[in-house]
Scaffold this motif. Structure first.
Motif, PDB file in Angstrom:
ATOM      1  N   THR A   1       0.351  -1.156  -0.360  1.00 27.39           N
ATOM      2  CA  THR A   1      -0.411  -0.028  -0.137  1.00 27.39           C
ATOM      3  C   THR A   1       0.566   1.230  -0.058  1.00 27.39           C
ATOM      4  OG1 THR A   1      -0.062   0.533   2.342  1.00 27.39           O
ATOM      5  CG2 THR A   1      -1.128  -0.916   1.334  1.00 27.39           C
TER       6      THR A   1
ATOM      7  N   LEU B   1      -4.993  10.286   2.881  1.00 25.94           N
ATOM      8  CA  LEU B   1      -3.701  10.279   2.602  1.00 25.94           C
ATOM      9  C   LEU B   1      -2.665  10.781   2.260  1.00 25.94           C
ATOM     10  CD1 LEU B   1      -1.927   8.193   3.711  1.00 25.94           C
ATOM     11  CD2 LEU B   1      -1.830   7.169   1.427  1.00 25.94           C
TER      12      LEU B   1
ATOM     13  N   GLN C   1     -10.575   7.907   0.617  1.00 27.58           N
ATOM     14  CA  GLN C   1      -9.124   7.959   1.895  1.00 27.58           C
ATOM     15  C   GLN C   1      -7.841   7.692   1.434  1.00 27.58           C
ATOM     16  OE1 GLN C   1     -11.554   4.161   2.443  1.00 27.58           O
ATOM     17  NE2 GLN C   1     -10.536   4.099   4.948  1.00 27.58           N
TER      18      GLN C   1
ATOM     19  N   GLN D   1       0.428   3.169   1.536  1.00 27.75           N
ATOM     20  CA  GLN D   1       0.803   4.278   2.704  1.00 27.75           C
ATOM     21  C   GLN D   1       2.179   3.378   4.044  1.00 27.75           C
ATOM     22  OE1 GLN D   1      -2.179   4.837   5.862  1.00 27.75           O
ATOM     23  NE2 GLN D   1      -1.018   4.950   7.221  1.00 27.75           N
ATOM     24  N   GLU D   2       2.490   2.157   3.686  1.00 28.62           N
ATOM     25  CA  GLU D   2       3.650   1.119   3.571  1.00 28.62           C
ATOM     26  C   GLU D   2       4.478   1.875   3.262  1.00 28.62           C
ATOM     27  OE1 GLU D   2       4.327  -2.769   4.764  1.00 28.62           O
ATOM     28  OE2 GLU D   2       2.255  -1.739   4.821  1.00 28.62           O
TER      29      GLU D   2
ATOM     30  N   VAL E   1      -5.319   1.975  -0.686  1.00 29.40           N
ATOM     31  CA  VAL E   1      -5.660   2.735   0.779  1.00 29.40           C
ATOM     32  C   VAL E   1      -6.702   3.189   0.706  1.00 29.40           C
ATOM     33  CG1 VAL E   1      -3.167   4.131   1.570  1.00 29.40           C
ATOM     34  CG2 VAL E   1      -4.728   5.196   0.096  1.00 29.40           C
TER      35      VAL E   1
END
Ligand SMILES: CCCCCCCCCCCCC/C=C/[C@@H](O)[C@H](COP(=O)(O)O)NC(=O)CCCCCCCCCCCCCCC
Length: 236
Positions: free
Chosen positions: A9, A186, A182, A11-12, A177
């Motif tokens: 993802t 992010l 969303q 985000q990771e 994500v």
């Protein structure tokens, strides 16, 4: 689906870049490289027209990995120690090209400029609307960053590749994500918000922006009188 894929993802990846920055504002190369590996996987999932771009990133990541694993590896823990080591030992081509084409300093500078492209591109994605063209966002971001360091032929190839970029919806999807809302959440600017969202306690060492290491990096590499003040020379 392998565990690797599940962890895939955006985000990771951004988190990995965030943890690059140590408490005393040094940039940990291991995490930096890990962050880049994540980006390469994104790129590869976007289609093979981008493979000439991801190949270049991969070979630069490999240069850093080899240096980290090599004899002088202990000097490649952080960007700061790397710069010091390479400068002290004259392992960087500053006056002429060719003796050390694979120095960590030179390689990292190139990767880091690409991160600036990514930052600009993600910011455009965040503020874009359904009918915005990713190719336009991508080339604007490119022209404002990497393009100025690239010769005509590379700019031309990059410009052609941009036409094959998938649309905004695919990008959002690939980020993995959640809903577009969303994703936008992010990508939202405002380091404060982002730090909260990532569940990261406010740290003394910075605002929590995933590109905070930029400051640390620039301070070390480009500061007047800093170890690699002559960025021009490194650009050759
Ligand atoms: C997904 C679309 C990817 C768009 C990427 C935009 C950047 C375009 C860069 C074009 C680079 C062409 C390849 C060759 C570059 C080199 O000549 C040049 C100079 O190196 P040298 O001095 O050793 O020769 N290399 C560089 O400047 C480093 C380029 C590294 C490019 C990495 C791009 C990372 C993109 C990450 C994509 C992640 C997308 C995630 C979105 C959810």
């Amino acid at each position: 689906v392998s565990t690797e894929d599940q962890k895939f993802t955006l985000q990771e990846v951004l988190d990995t870049f965030k943890i690059c920055l140590s408490e005393n504002k040094e940039v940990l190369l291991e995490h930096y490289v890990a962050g880049w590996r994540g980006l390469v996987r994104f790129m590869n999932s976007l289609g093979s027209v981008f493979s000439f771009i991801s190949k270049d990133a991969v070979s630069k990541i490999q240069i850093l990995v080899n240096l980290m694993k090599g004899e002088g590896g202990a000097n490649y823990l952080t960007i700061q120690s790397m710069v010091k080591y390479e400068m002290d030992n004259q392992l960087v081509d500053l006056t002429k090209k060719g003796s050390f084409p694979e120095s960590g300093c030179r390689t990292l500078l190139r990767l880091h400029r690409a991160l600036r492209w990514l930052e600009l591109f993600l910011e455009r994605l965040r503020t874009s609307t359904d009918d915005s063209k990713t190719s336009a966002m991508c080339s604007e971001a490119y022209n404002e960053s990497l393009a100025q360091y690239h010769p005509w032929i590379i700019r031309k190839a990059a410009g052609t590749a941009f036409w094959y970029l998938p649309g905004r919806a695919v990008f959002f999807d690939v980020m993995n994500v959640g809903s577009p809302e969303q994703v936008i959440h992010l990508l939202a600017s405002g380091p404060e918000q982002r730090a909260d969202r990532f569940g990261v306690a406010k740290r003394s060492a910075g605002s929590g922006n995933w590109l905070d290491m930029d400051t640390a990096f620039n301070d070390t590499v480009f500061a007047p009188g800093g170890t690699c003040a002559r960025q021009e020379a490194l650009s050759r």
